[in-house]
Design an enzyme around this catalytic site. Sequence first.
Site, PDB file in Angstrom:
ATOM      1  N   LYS A 238       0.841  -1.193   0.000  1.00 60.36           N
ATOM      2  CA  LYS A 238       0.000   0.000   0.000  1.00 60.36           C
ATOM      3  C   LYS A 238       0.875   1.241   0.000  1.00 60.36           C
ATOM      4  O   LYS A 238       1.750   1.393   0.844  1.00 60.36           O
ATOM      5  CB  LYS A 238      -0.915   0.016   1.218  1.00 60.36           C
ATOM      6  CG  LYS A 238      -1.869   1.223   1.217  1.00 60.36           C
ATOM      7  CD  LYS A 238      -2.880   1.139   2.327  1.00 60.36           C
ATOM      8  CE  LYS A 238      -2.396   1.711   3.618  1.00 60.36           C
ATOM      9  NZ  LYS A 238      -2.178   3.171   3.604  1.00 60.36           N
TER      10      LYS A 238
ATOM     11  N   LYS B 181      -7.071   8.246  -0.939  1.00 60.77           N
ATOM     12  CA  LYS B 181      -8.340   8.688  -0.313  1.00 60.77           C
ATOM     13  C   LYS B 181      -8.842   9.998  -0.910  1.00 60.77           C
ATOM     14  O   LYS B 181      -8.995  11.006  -0.209  1.00 60.77           O
ATOM     15  CB  LYS B 181      -8.155   8.861   1.193  1.00 60.77           C
ATOM     16  CG  LYS B 181      -7.717   7.619   1.941  1.00 60.77           C
ATOM     17  CD  LYS B 181      -7.739   7.840   3.438  1.00 60.77           C
ATOM     18  CE  LYS B 181      -7.292   6.653   4.235  1.00 60.77           C
ATOM     19  NZ  LYS B 181      -5.831   6.368   4.165  1.00 60.77           N
TER      20      LYS B 181
ATOM     21  N   THR C 115     -10.104   4.182  10.706  1.00 64.09           N
ATOM     22  CA  THR C 115      -9.996   3.323  11.892  1.00 64.09           C
ATOM     23  C   THR C 115      -9.374   4.064  13.066  1.00 64.09           C
ATOM     24  O   THR C 115      -9.370   3.568  14.188  1.00 64.09           O
ATOM     25  CB  THR C 115      -9.175   2.050  11.572  1.00 64.09           C
ATOM     26  OG1 THR C 115      -8.055   2.422  10.766  1.00 64.09           O
ATOM     27  CG2 THR C 115     -10.005   1.041  10.831  1.00 64.09           C
TER      28      THR C 115
ATOM     29  N   ARG D 209       2.578  -0.593  10.781  1.00 58.52           N
ATOM     30  CA  ARG D 209       3.661  -0.615  11.763  1.00 58.52           C
ATOM     31  C   ARG D 209       3.921  -1.965  12.428  1.00 58.52           C
ATOM     32  O   ARG D 209       5.055  -2.240  12.799  1.00 58.52           O
ATOM     33  CB  ARG D 209       3.399   0.486  12.807  1.00 58.52           C
ATOM     34  CG  ARG D 209       3.633   1.872  12.224  1.00 58.52           C
ATOM     35  CD  ARG D 209       2.957   2.968  13.029  1.00 58.52           C
ATOM     36  NE  ARG D 209       1.517   2.960  12.837  1.00 58.52           N
ATOM     37  CZ  ARG D 209       0.687   3.860  13.352  1.00 58.52           C
ATOM     38  NH1 ARG D 209       1.167   4.829  14.113  1.00 58.52           N
ATOM     39  NH2 ARG D 209      -0.608   3.800  13.129  1.00 58.52           N
TER      40      ARG D 209
HETATM   41  O1  C5P Z   1       0.609   1.336  10.908  1.00 59.80           O
HETATM   42  P1  C5P Z   1      -0.841   0.955  10.755  1.00 59.80           P
HETATM   43  O2  C5P Z   1      -1.061  -0.548  10.654  1.00 59.80           O
HETATM   44  O3  C5P Z   1      -1.753   1.601  11.774  1.00 59.80           O
HETATM   45  O4  C5P Z   1      -1.215   1.545   9.315  1.00 59.80           O
HETATM   46  C1  C5P Z   1      -2.526   1.554   8.853  1.00 59.80           C
HETATM   47  C2  C5P Z   1      -2.539   2.065   7.459  1.00 59.80           C
HETATM   48  O5  C5P Z   1      -3.890   2.000   6.991  1.00 59.80           O
HETATM   49  C3  C5P Z   1      -2.104   3.512   7.275  1.00 59.80           C
HETATM   50  O6  C5P Z   1      -1.344   3.537   6.074  1.00 59.80           O
HETATM   51  C4  C5P Z   1      -3.376   4.307   7.104  1.00 59.80           C
HETATM   52  O7  C5P Z   1      -3.238   5.354   6.168  1.00 59.80           O
HETATM   53  C5  C5P Z   1      -4.317   3.265   6.528  1.00 59.80           C
HETATM   54  N1  C5P Z   1      -5.744   3.456   6.793  1.00 59.80           N
HETATM   55  C6  C5P Z   1      -6.287   3.500   8.055  1.00 59.80           C
HETATM   56  N2  C5P Z   1      -7.642   3.677   8.218  1.00 59.80           N
HETATM   57  C7  C5P Z   1      -8.435   3.785   7.146  1.00 59.80           C
HETATM   58  C8  C5P Z   1      -7.886   3.741   5.856  1.00 59.80           C
HETATM   59  C9  C5P Z   1      -6.519   3.556   5.714  1.00 59.80           C
HETATM   60  O8  C5P Z   1      -5.553   3.359   9.028  1.00 59.80           O
HETATM   61  N3  C5P Z   1      -9.747   3.878   7.292  1.00 59.80           N
END
Ligand code: C5P
Length: 237
Positions: free
Chosen positions: A34, A63, A124, A215
């Site tokens: 991603k 987005k 989220t 992460r």
């Molecule tokens: O590091 P982590 O697992 O929290 O990363 C989550 C990824 O998902 C980030 O790149 C963030 O931009 C993306 N994301 C999110 N919530 C959403 C859509 C995308 O956390 N609703």
Amino acid sequence: MSHKSKIIVALDFEDKVQLQQLISQLDPSQCRLKVGITLFTSMGPEWVKSLHEQGFEIFLDLKFHDIPQQVHGACFSASQLGVWMINVHALGGLAMLKAAKAAVDRAADQFKKRPLLIGVTLLTSSGPEELKQLGIQGTVEETVLRLASLCFEAGLDGVVCSAQEAAMLKAKFGKEFLCVTPGIRLPEDDKQDQQRVTTPLQAISAGSDYLVIGRSITHAAKPLGVLQHINESIEVV
Ligand code: C5P
């Protein structure tokens, strides 16, 4: 396991050395990638194309959220980068979502190929407090359902949501309607800025089609080991 992994690794690095180190260890058979706003802003579309040329399926997570004409243009441009999936914010409204759908349909007509198009329901990292601040009425679940309904009505391929809402959305819109779920944490991990989190197993059990994991993999001491472990753990479900 070619292209069958349900894991999408979120490459959110600011540091280019760390970025290259991780990419050089990954194999397109183990995960999709991603690219979000951090990297797209610094590396640009040619770099995205080059990742695609290395064999990776790319979720371009920009987005989009703007007036319908702009979102149409952005989605049409993104469709020409060879990416596997793109997304827009459902909060942009039905006309904007339909404009996005028209763009990927136009790409399909013109190039005989189009990316999957999904809509972000509620980040989220958001919860009841953010809904209150924004003046959005109803619970998190009601809001996600309302926004997902708009995506469904506009003909999108699915949504980004928390795995906590995946079962509800699958029951309402059917199993073909994709649920892409970020907010994934291993049991021992910290939530950091995320609120609506689940473990990989919980997400798969709830019906999630793809798990976006940043992460927990990218900042691990052994990213590849964690990726392999999660791939194996969800394969048995
Ligand atoms: O590091 P982590 O697992 O929290 O990363 C989550 C990824 O998902 C980030 O790149 C963030 O931009 C993306 N994301 C999110 N919530 C959403 C859509 C995308 O956390 N609703």
